[in-house]
Design a protein around this motif. Structure first.
Motif, PDB file in Angstrom:
ATOM      1  N   LEU A 164       0.835  -1.211   0.000  1.00 44.12           N
ATOM      2  CA  LEU A 164       0.000   0.000   0.000  1.00 44.12           C
ATOM      3  C   LEU A 164       0.867   1.258   0.000  1.00 44.12           C
ATOM      4  O   LEU A 164       0.554   2.241  -0.677  1.00 44.12           O
ATOM      5  CB  LEU A 164      -0.909   0.013   1.234  1.00 44.12           C
TER       6      LEU A 164
ATOM      7  N   GLN B 186       1.916   2.065  -3.438  1.00 43.01           N
ATOM      8  CA  GLN B 186       0.898   2.432  -4.413  1.00 43.01           C
ATOM      9  C   GLN B 186       0.950   3.942  -4.623  1.00 43.01           C
ATOM     10  O   GLN B 186       1.012   4.708  -3.676  1.00 43.01           O
ATOM     11  CB  GLN B 186      -0.496   2.040  -3.911  1.00 43.01           C
TER      12      GLN B 186
ATOM     13  N   PRO C 296       5.412   0.863  -7.836  1.00 40.58           N
ATOM     14  CA  PRO C 296       4.414  -0.039  -7.243  1.00 40.58           C
ATOM     15  C   PRO C 296       4.823  -1.495  -7.456  1.00 40.58           C
ATOM     16  O   PRO C 296       5.455  -1.828  -8.457  1.00 40.58           O
ATOM     17  CB  PRO C 296       3.137   0.296  -8.017  1.00 40.58           C
TER      18      PRO C 296
ATOM     19  N   ASN D 109       3.742  -5.926  -6.582  1.00 41.87           N
ATOM     20  CA  ASN D 109       2.625  -6.843  -6.322  1.00 41.87           C
ATOM     21  C   ASN D 109       2.876  -7.810  -5.174  1.00 41.87           C
ATOM     22  O   ASN D 109       1.972  -8.515  -4.750  1.00 41.87           O
ATOM     23  CB  ASN D 109       2.325  -7.656  -7.591  1.00 41.87           C
TER      24      ASN D 109
END
Ligand SMILES: [Zn+2]
Length: 416
Positions: A280, A283, A288, A290
């Protein structure tokens, strides 16, 4: 379709604590000492148990005759008494929301077999655990009823009174385990003694028995991956607290105005140092990711954004550990889980927080270490737990008992 649990066998689960019950208290105290402190000379055993040398000699001989201990000569001069495993077969299973994995340890054959279920359609509730244990026993050529014991680790806190998962955790993470008295249900389905514990508790027990916390009198373990869990081993025993919820370090509050946690509180450690919180934080940045593994790989390849986020997660973890240290005064703190694989990137943040909180002034001898057993810690902890219930132990782990694929360990230089 999930496999259905068959009708319970007619025979009651076998009582598997015969060794412990049959031995005298003095003999058991020697076994417990060897479990806690490793191989010892007979003189050291006499000193530490306050038994006479003659009594120790007699008991050690009896334990040797029953196959519990063996004598090992060091350099041809010193004889050490050490525990040996019984020729039993033990299964250890780890249950999580995304996967169930387990291993069978066949001591007679010096053989370990691992199996994993990751198919989402096959996961959920007790049925696949029963299937996994049966399959492991079949592959080892052992009847399920002949297993010496089964350990089941659950990635959620276990309520000591009900033997089930604490309600909010079951609802959020493992809904098909809601209101299930786990040990009783699995024990009846399998016809063997089943011990159930929290996964991080068992990880702590393994790291204390064979890993980073070996023979420390107060050992604190934290594992940071998808969630954050931990365990506390004091004088060789897991401290579970009154209801089994002891040491939920992931829910120590670090920021009363922080993000809401699934436990209903705000600013828990889990909201600032878990995989989800790290992803988060990235983000909206230019980097970013995964998964936490991707973050670590990028940081180690020089990505400053990922490196910064990992350092900050380490610093938050360090703040929580500093507070714990002031209360518990551990002799050793071990950090494991995926986050620890970031090595110095994370441990640097932990050390900064420990210095900022002036921990050495409160606990000058505490040692911070990376965990040593990697993702194998929980399964090995289950094994250690069952061996403890059986009154057995093992001073060292022979190579056949380790899953090399799970020993991915951080590279870190810790100075404290
Ligand atoms: Zn929380």
């Amino acid at each position: 379709m999930p496999t259905q649990i068959p009708a319970p066998p007619t025979a009651a689960p076998t009582a598997r604590r015969a060794n412990r019950a049959r031995r005298s208290l003095n003999a058991q105290s020697i076994v417990d000492l060897l479990r806690a402190s490793g191989p010892q000379s007979q003189a050291a055993i006499a000193r530490r148990t306050e038994l006479s040398p003659a009594a120790v000699n007699k008991i050690v001989q009896a334990l040797k005759d029953e196959g519990t201990v063996q004598i090992q000569w060091i350099n041809g001069r010193e004889a050490l008494v050490e525990l040996v495993p019984k020729h039993g077969t033990i299964v250890s299973v780890n249950v999580g929301p995304q996967a169930i994995n387990g291993a069978i340890f066949a001591f007679g054959a010096n053989r370990r077999i691992d199996l994993e279920i990751t198919d989402p359609a096959r996961i959920g509730g007790p049925d696949p655990v029963v299937t996994l244990v049966r399959e492991l026993a079949a592959q080892a050529g052992v009847a399920v009823g002949d297993l010496a014991g089964v350990s089941v680790a659950i990635q959620a806190p276990i309520d000591r009174a009900s033997g089930g998962i604490i309600a909010p955790w079951a609802a959020m993470r493992l809904p098909r385990w809601k209101d299930v008295p786990i040990a009783t249900m699995l024990g009846e389905a399998l016809g063997v003694q089943v011990a159930v514990d929290n996964d991080a508790n068992l990880g702590a027990l393994a790291e204390w028995t064979w890993g980073a916390g070996r023979r420390s009198d107060c050992f604190l373990y934290v594992a940071c991956s998808v969630g954050i869990g931990g365990g506390l081993v004091v004088d060789g025993k897991l401290h579970r607290g009154g209801n089994g919820m002891a040491f939920e370090i992931g829910h120590v509050v670090l920021d009363a105005n922080g993000p809401v946690c699934f436990c209903g509180s705000r600013g828990c450690l889990s909201t600032v140092a878990s995989e989800r919180s790290i992803l988060l934080a990235l983000q909206g940045s230019e980097s970013p990711k995964n998964s936490l593994a991707e973050v670590i790989a990028a940081a180690q390849a020089g990505d400053p954004i990922c490196a910064r986020v990992l350092y900050e997660a380490g610093r938050q973890l360090g703040r929580a550990l500093a507070n714990m240290t002031k209360i518990l005064a551990p002799s050793v703190i071990a950090v494991g889980g995926t986050l620890a694989l970031a090595g110095d990137l994370v441990f640097g943040g932990i050390q900064t927080a420990i210095e900022e909180n002036n921990v050495p002034a409160f606990s000058s001898s505490v040692q911070l270490r990376p965990a040593q057993l990697g993702r194998d810690a929980t399964l090995l902890g289950g094994l250690s737990s069952v061996m403890g219930d059986l009154g057995q132990g093992l001073s060292d782990l022979p190579p056949w008992m380790l899953d090399a694929h799970r020993l991915d360990l951080p590279s870190v230089a810790v100075a404290l």
